[in-house]
Motif scaffolding. Structure first.
Motif: not given
Length: 115
Positions: A63-74
């Protein structure tokens, strides 16, 4: 008490995009490592992406280059942006919270990539 609730799954055509969300409660989200796993029928659950406290990320080679993981701590939410989806991405996607003492799982959300 501890809840991880995934959403955003569905049917998408090959090459399309989808964004998964995981809303967490009952944990100290900002200090927790979060991850996305997936499991296709008849196959083992596999790690897709992980985001560590502070924002460092890691991805599986598929999935590298196609998927992006992110987080919103708020918002106590972790996301998985999936682009250029392929049929082999079809699976139930699970949110995972990695704590020192325990690991928590969401119920999963189905992603189907088909034309």
């Amino acid at each position: 008490q501890v809840q991880l609730v995934e959403s955003g799954g569905g049917l998408v055509q090959p090459g399309g995009s989808l964004r998964l969300s995981c809303a967490a409660s009952g944990i100290i989200f900002s200090s927790s490592s979060m991850a996305w796993y997936r499991q296709a029928p008849g196959k083992q659950r596999e790690l897709v992406a992980r985001i560590i406290r502070g924002g460092s990320t890691a991805y599986s080679g598929s999935v590298k280059g196609r998927f992006t993981i992110s987080r919103d701590n708020a918002k106590n939410t972790v996301y998985l942006q999936m682009n250029s989806l392929k049929s082999e991405d079809t699976a139930v996607y699970y949110c995972n919270a990695e704590l020192p003492a325990k690991t928590y799982w969401g119920q999963g959300t189905q992603v189907t990539v088909s034309s």
